[in-house]
Design a protein around this motif. Structure first.
Motif, PDB file in Angstrom:
ATOM      1  N   LEU A 191      17.456  -8.478 -21.562  1.00 45.05           N
ATOM      2  CA  LEU A 191      18.437  -9.435 -21.028  1.00 45.05           C
ATOM      3  C   LEU A 191      17.770 -10.568 -20.258  1.00 45.05           C
ATOM      4  O   LEU A 191      18.399 -11.604 -20.029  1.00 45.05           O
ATOM      5  CB  LEU A 191      19.418  -8.699 -20.112  1.00 45.05           C
ATOM      6  N   LYS A 192      16.531 -10.377 -19.866  1.00 43.92           N
ATOM      7  CA  LYS A 192      15.833 -11.384 -19.061  1.00 43.92           C
ATOM      8  C   LYS A 192      15.018 -12.304 -19.969  1.00 43.92           C
ATOM      9  O   LYS A 192      14.253 -11.848 -20.821  1.00 43.92           O
ATOM     10  CB  LYS A 192      14.908 -10.692 -18.053  1.00 43.92           C
ATOM     11  N   ASN A 193      15.164 -13.590 -19.780  1.00 45.16           N
ATOM     12  CA  ASN A 193      14.428 -14.612 -20.540  1.00 45.16           C
ATOM     13  C   ASN A 193      14.506 -14.383 -22.053  1.00 45.16           C
ATOM     14  O   ASN A 193      13.493 -14.188 -22.731  1.00 45.16           O
ATOM     15  CB  ASN A 193      12.959 -14.649 -20.113  1.00 45.16           C
ATOM     16  N   PRO A 194      15.689 -14.359 -22.621  1.00 43.58           N
ATOM     17  CA  PRO A 194      15.794 -14.100 -24.064  1.00 43.58           C
ATOM     18  C   PRO A 194      15.192 -15.203 -24.920  1.00 43.58           C
ATOM     19  O   PRO A 194      14.866 -14.974 -26.082  1.00 43.58           O
ATOM     20  CB  PRO A 194      17.303 -13.977 -24.287  1.00 43.58           C
ATOM     21  N   HIS A 195      15.036 -16.409 -24.370  1.00 40.95           N
ATOM     22  CA  HIS A 195      14.506 -17.528 -25.157  1.00 40.95           C
ATOM     23  C   HIS A 195      12.994 -17.424 -25.370  1.00 40.95           C
ATOM     24  O   HIS A 195      12.446 -18.164 -26.181  1.00 40.95           O
ATOM     25  CB  HIS A 195      14.842 -18.855 -24.482  1.00 40.95           C
ATOM     26  N   PHE A 196      12.333 -16.561 -24.614  1.00 43.25           N
ATOM     27  CA  PHE A 196      10.880 -16.416 -24.749  1.00 43.25           C
ATOM     28  C   PHE A 196      10.493 -15.234 -25.624  1.00 43.25           C
ATOM     29  O   PHE A 196       9.318 -14.966 -25.800  1.00 43.25           O
ATOM     30  CB  PHE A 196      10.244 -16.259 -23.362  1.00 43.25           C
ATOM     31  N   HIS A 197      11.464 -14.524 -26.175  1.00 45.44           N
ATOM     32  CA  HIS A 197      11.162 -13.386 -27.030  1.00 45.44           C
ATOM     33  C   HIS A 197      10.798 -13.869 -28.440  1.00 45.44           C
ATOM     34  O   HIS A 197      11.303 -14.889 -28.908  1.00 45.44           O
ATOM     35  CB  HIS A 197      12.358 -12.443 -27.119  1.00 45.44           C
ATOM     36  N   VAL A 198       9.921 -13.096 -29.089  1.00 48.99           N
ATOM     37  CA  VAL A 198       9.555 -13.376 -30.473  1.00 48.99           C
ATOM     38  C   VAL A 198      10.650 -12.818 -31.382  1.00 48.99           C
ATOM     39  O   VAL A 198      11.005 -11.646 -31.289  1.00 48.99           O
ATOM     40  CB  VAL A 198       8.196 -12.750 -30.820  1.00 48.99           C
ATOM     41  N   SER A 200      14.532 -13.638 -33.645  1.00 52.93           N
ATOM     42  CA  SER A 200      15.838 -14.262 -33.478  1.00 52.93           C
ATOM     43  C   SER A 200      16.662 -13.510 -32.436  1.00 52.93           C
ATOM     44  O   SER A 200      16.446 -12.321 -32.186  1.00 52.93           O
ATOM     45  CB  SER A 200      16.591 -14.265 -34.811  1.00 52.93           C
ATOM     46  N   PRO A 201      17.618 -14.192 -31.798  1.00 56.03           N
ATOM     47  CA  PRO A 201      18.504 -13.498 -30.851  1.00 56.03           C
ATOM     48  C   PRO A 201      19.301 -12.369 -31.487  1.00 56.03           C
ATOM     49  O   PRO A 201      19.613 -11.379 -30.824  1.00 56.03           O
ATOM     50  CB  PRO A 201      19.419 -14.629 -30.355  1.00 56.03           C
ATOM     51  N   LYS A 202      19.614 -12.521 -32.762  1.00 57.60           N
ATOM     52  CA  LYS A 202      20.361 -11.469 -33.447  1.00 57.60           C
ATOM     53  C   LYS A 202      19.559 -10.168 -33.496  1.00 57.60           C
ATOM     54  O   LYS A 202      20.115  -9.066 -33.305  1.00 57.60           O
ATOM     55  CB  LYS A 202      20.705 -11.934 -34.870  1.00 57.60           C
ATOM     56  N   THR A 203      18.259 -10.292 -33.726  1.00 56.59           N
ATOM     57  CA  THR A 203      17.412  -9.090 -33.778  1.00 56.59           C
ATOM     58  C   THR A 203      17.343  -8.413 -32.426  1.00 56.59           C
ATOM     59  O   THR A 203      17.475  -7.181 -32.312  1.00 56.59           O
ATOM     60  CB  THR A 203      16.002  -9.475 -34.243  1.00 56.59           C
ATOM     61  N   TRP A 204      17.173  -9.210 -31.360  1.00 63.64           N
ATOM     62  CA  TRP A 204      17.062  -8.618 -30.029  1.00 63.64           C
ATOM     63  C   TRP A 204      18.401  -8.047 -29.567  1.00 63.64           C
ATOM     64  O   TRP A 204      18.436  -7.061 -28.827  1.00 63.64           O
ATOM     65  CB  TRP A 204      16.544  -9.665 -29.045  1.00 63.64           C
ATOM     66  N   ASN A 205      19.498  -8.635 -29.989  1.00 64.55           N
ATOM     67  CA  ASN A 205      20.804  -8.044 -29.668  1.00 64.55           C
ATOM     68  C   ASN A 205      20.988  -6.697 -30.380  1.00 64.55           C
ATOM     69  O   ASN A 205      21.614  -5.778 -29.831  1.00 64.55           O
ATOM     70  CB  ASN A 205      21.926  -9.003 -30.072  1.00 64.55           C
ATOM     71  N   LYS A 206      20.418  -6.605 -31.577  1.00 64.23           N
ATOM     72  CA  LYS A 206      20.481  -5.325 -32.288  1.00 64.23           C
ATOM     73  C   LYS A 206      19.689  -4.258 -31.534  1.00 64.23           C
ATOM     74  O   LYS A 206      20.166  -3.124 -31.355  1.00 64.23           O
ATOM     75  CB  LYS A 206      19.918  -5.493 -33.697  1.00 64.23           C
ATOM     76  N   TRP A 207      18.489  -4.618 -31.037  1.00 67.75           N
ATOM     77  CA  TRP A 207      17.713  -3.650 -30.252  1.00 67.75           C
ATOM     78  C   TRP A 207      18.445  -3.279 -28.962  1.00 67.75           C
ATOM     79  O   TRP A 207      18.427  -2.117 -28.536  1.00 67.75           O
ATOM     80  CB  TRP A 207      16.330  -4.213 -29.922  1.00 67.75           C
ATOM     81  N   LEU A 208      19.090  -4.265 -28.363  1.00 66.56           N
ATOM     82  CA  LEU A 208      19.816  -3.998 -27.123  1.00 66.56           C
ATOM     83  C   LEU A 208      20.969  -3.021 -27.357  1.00 66.56           C
ATOM     84  O   LEU A 208      21.210  -2.111 -26.542  1.00 66.56           O
ATOM     85  CB  LEU A 208      20.336  -5.309 -26.531  1.00 66.56           C
ATOM     86  N   ASP A 209      21.662  -3.166 -28.456  1.00 67.82           N
ATOM     87  CA  ASP A 209      22.747  -2.236 -28.769  1.00 67.82           C
ATOM     88  C   ASP A 209      22.221  -0.825 -29.012  1.00 67.82           C
ATOM     89  O   ASP A 209      22.848   0.166 -28.594  1.00 67.82           O
ATOM     90  CB  ASP A 209      23.511  -2.729 -30.002  1.00 67.82           C
ATOM     91  N   LEU A 210      21.061  -0.744 -29.658  1.00 66.58           N
ATOM     92  CA  LEU A 210      20.465   0.571 -29.879  1.00 66.58           C
ATOM     93  C   LEU A 210      20.072   1.237 -28.570  1.00 66.58           C
ATOM     94  O   LEU A 210      20.295   2.439 -28.372  1.00 66.58           O
ATOM     95  CB  LEU A 210      19.240   0.441 -30.790  1.00 66.58           C
ATOM     96  N   VAL A 211      19.492   0.461 -27.665  1.00 62.73           N
ATOM     97  CA  VAL A 211      19.081   1.009 -26.373  1.00 62.73           C
ATOM     98  C   VAL A 211      20.296   1.508 -25.594  1.00 62.73           C
ATOM     99  O   VAL A 211      20.259   2.575 -24.962  1.00 62.73           O
ATOM    100  CB  VAL A 211      18.302  -0.056 -25.572  1.00 62.73           C
ATOM    101  N   LYS A 212      21.390   0.780 -25.650  1.00 60.15           N
ATOM    102  CA  LYS A 212      22.610   1.216 -24.958  1.00 60.15           C
ATOM    103  C   LYS A 212      23.148   2.510 -25.565  1.00 60.15           C
ATOM    104  O   LYS A 212      23.591   3.413 -24.837  1.00 60.15           O
ATOM    105  CB  LYS A 212      23.659   0.108 -25.030  1.00 60.15           C
TER     106      LYS A 212
END
Length: 379
Positions: A191-198, A200-212
């Protein structure tokens, strides 16, 4: 008269003796006239020979069948051994990795963190309780400093290891708090600094849903104790020596303190001075202990080892304990698990090592998780 003699000579030359013909001891055979007794003996010998040949043929056929079965079983065994050997070679190949000497600029070859996690089989290592803490510490380091710069392959391998860890924790109900802490830190970093992640945002949102989902799965673990029989042996029934031995196997001070909070009887055992002294000497050096022990002397000039341990732990931190770690071979520059081994050139070619490198001693270096992560370029 001469004519009669001539006829008798002719009849005697063309016909066997009359008495022999009429006698039942003579019979005609394919080879001529033979005595019946001799013919019967020949027939008996022929029958015996046929019976012997038939028995030999049955033995031969049974031997051939047995041989065919042995060949088929040996072929099946060879196929099974070959498949096991291939499977073992594949599994064994994924549990060690050779580091190139001279760096990537000289060799033109390097490994990424995603390949390292895959080839050292971290996803399978979490199923071994001896490697679980080691893998968890590496996951913590990646979460703290590497998560935002992981490539697509590294992300896939990293979260696959997390999924396997959650599965193991759900089945065994062990290390729940540690894995839960890792997932909470990952959620914060996502959730912190999402613009600096390698990626797409869609991919990181998918990982975030898995972690939850994994956090929710760990929160629903049921710790309902099993029913205890009244006549069964309980922990409090053990003598103090047995309880002391059980508590001595705990190297973490938090576990000892929490164990001592269960009742007054166990609390007295957890306060043994010798136990805390052993912990201090195990986790810290003599210089560190000497620098602080005079401050914890009581009226009888006895050291309060529990206070010394608490202060040293606050200053220097605990020494991490791992039953199974990654090793670095100084001969072939290979990283491998302790119980897995590796195909070292000193073992494969002993003649080569004894003739040309007789003065080289093959040693191994135990790698802590921090030392292991320093081998790879930081993102």
């Amino acid at each position: 008269m001469p004519l009669v003699a001539k006829e008798s000579r002719c009849s005697s030359s063309s016909v066997p003796p009359p008495p022999a013909v009429s006698n039942s001891n003579w019979v005609r055979s394919g080879s001529g006239w033979e005595k019946f007794i001799a013919l019967r003996e020949n027939l008996n010998r022929h029958i015996k020979r046929l019976a012997r040949d038939s028995s030999n043929s049955r033995v031969i056929l049974s031997n051939i069948n047995n041989r065919n079965q042995e060949v088929e079983s040996s072929q099946d065994q060879n196929k099974e051994n070959e498949s096991n050997r291939k499977k073992k070679s594949i599994d064994h190949h994924s549990c060690y990795i050779f580091l190139p000497r001279g760096g990537a600029k000289k060799t033109g070859f390097y490994f990424t963190i995603g390949e390292v996690l895959n080839r050292l089989d971290f996803s399978g290592a979490v199923h071994d309780h001896r490697r679980f803490n080691y893998v968890c510490r590496i996951l913590e380091i990646i979460t703290e400093s590497w998560l935002f710069a992981l490539s697509g392959l590294a992300q896939k391998n990293f979260f696959f290891i997390l999924e396997e860890s959650v599965t193991v924790v759900s089945e065994t109900k062990l290390y729940v708090n540690r894995v839960k802490k890792i997932l909470q830190d990952i959620s914060k970093n996502l959730l912190k600094n999402p613009h600096f992640h390698v990626g797409s945002p869609k991919t990181w949102n998918k990982w975030l849903d898995l972690v939850k989902d994994w956090l929710q799965q760990l929160n629903t673990i049921d710790y309902t104790p099993t029913e205890i029989r009244v006549d069964s042996l309980q922990l409090m029934d053990l003598p103090p020596d047995c309880l002391n031995r059980i508590m001595s196997s705990l190297a973490n001070a938090k576990d000892i303190v929490n164990f001592g909070l269960t009742c007054k009887y166990i609390h007295e055992i957890s306060e043994y001075t010798l136990r805390w002294e052993k912990l201090c000497r195990f986790h810290f050096t003599q210089q560190q202990i000497t620098s602080i022990s005079p401050k914890f002397l009581d009226s009888d000039n006895k050291v309060n080892w529990k206070g010394v341990y608490s202060r040293l732990c606050h200053r220097h931190g605990n020494r991490e304990l791992y039953n199974n770690v990654l090793n670095l071979c100084n001969h072939c520059n290979c990283i491998y698990w302790t119980d897995g081994g590796h195909p070292c050139s000193a073992e494969i070619t002993p003649e080569f090592s004894t003739r040309q490198f007789s003065d080289v001693v093959v040693t191994q270096q135990n790698l802590t998780p921090e030392e292991f992560m320093k081998l790879w370029p930081t993102p």
